[in-house]
Write a protein that holds these residues in place. Structure first.
Motif, PDB file in Angstrom:
ATOM      1  N   UNK A 113      70.845 109.949  47.613  1.00 25.31           N
ATOM      2  CA  UNK A 113      71.162 108.749  46.851  1.00 25.31           C
ATOM      3  C   UNK A 113      71.771 107.697  47.761  1.00 25.31           C
ATOM      4  N   UNK A 114      71.296 106.465  47.641  1.00 24.89           N
ATOM      5  CA  UNK A 114      71.823 105.349  48.408  1.00 24.89           C
ATOM      6  C   UNK A 114      72.499 104.394  47.432  1.00 24.89           C
ATOM      7  N   UNK A 115      73.811 104.306  47.526  1.00 23.54           N
ATOM      8  CA  UNK A 115      74.559 103.433  46.622  1.00 23.54           C
ATOM      9  C   UNK A 115      74.385 101.972  47.030  1.00 23.54           C
ATOM     10  N   UNK A 116      74.731 101.088  46.121  1.00 25.33           N
ATOM     11  CA  UNK A 116      74.686  99.655  46.423  1.00 25.33           C
ATOM     12  C   UNK A 116      75.659  99.345  47.552  1.00 25.33           C
ATOM     13  N   UNK A 127      65.078 109.938  48.577  1.00 24.91           N
ATOM     14  CA  UNK A 127      66.352 109.236  48.417  1.00 24.91           C
ATOM     15  C   UNK A 127      66.156 108.163  47.357  1.00 24.91           C
ATOM     16  N   UNK A 128      66.982 108.195  46.346  1.00 21.16           N
ATOM     17  CA  UNK A 128      66.946 107.188  45.286  1.00 21.16           C
ATOM     18  C   UNK A 128      67.908 106.069  45.641  1.00 21.16           C
ATOM     19  N   UNK A 129      67.556 104.849  45.232  1.00 18.67           N
ATOM     20  CA  UNK A 129      68.399 103.697  45.496  1.00 18.67           C
ATOM     21  C   UNK A 129      69.020 103.210  44.192  1.00 18.67           C
ATOM     22  N   UNK A 178      67.397 101.458  40.681  1.00 18.12           N
ATOM     23  CA  UNK A 178      67.587 102.058  39.363  1.00 18.12           C
ATOM     24  C   UNK A 178      68.151 101.042  38.385  1.00 18.12           C
ATOM     25  N   UNK A 179      69.062 100.210  38.849  1.00 17.88           N
ATOM     26  CA  UNK A 179      69.667  99.181  37.981  1.00 17.88           C
ATOM     27  C   UNK A 179      68.673  98.137  37.568  1.00 17.88           C
TER      28      UNK A 179
END
Length: 64
Positions: free
Chosen positions: A16-19, A53-55, A59-60
């Motif tokens: 996961x890649x956070x903002x 890897x999800x971003x 998603x937002x």
């Protein structure tokens, strides 16, 4: 100071890649970095393209 490869490693481990991490990468890419950091960034891009890897930002926005 945080390196690109450190941010990438965290994203690869969690999937996961956070903002926040994305913004950090944007900043780090404007500074001097070495070949290992560049390779790490390219690995992250490939992992994101392959769905490993999800971003958070995507998603937002509802982008898969």
């Amino acid at each position: 100071m945080t390196r690109i490869r450190d941010v990438v490693q965290q994203a690869l481990v969690t999937g996961y890649l956070t903002i926040e991490a994305e913004n950090q990468l944007r900043y780090l890419l404007t500074t001097q970095y070495d070949l290992e950091d560049l390779n790490a960034f390219m690995t992250l891009q490939e992992a994101a393209m392959n769905g490993n890897v999800k971003q958070e930002s995507r998603e937002r926005c509802g982008i898969s």
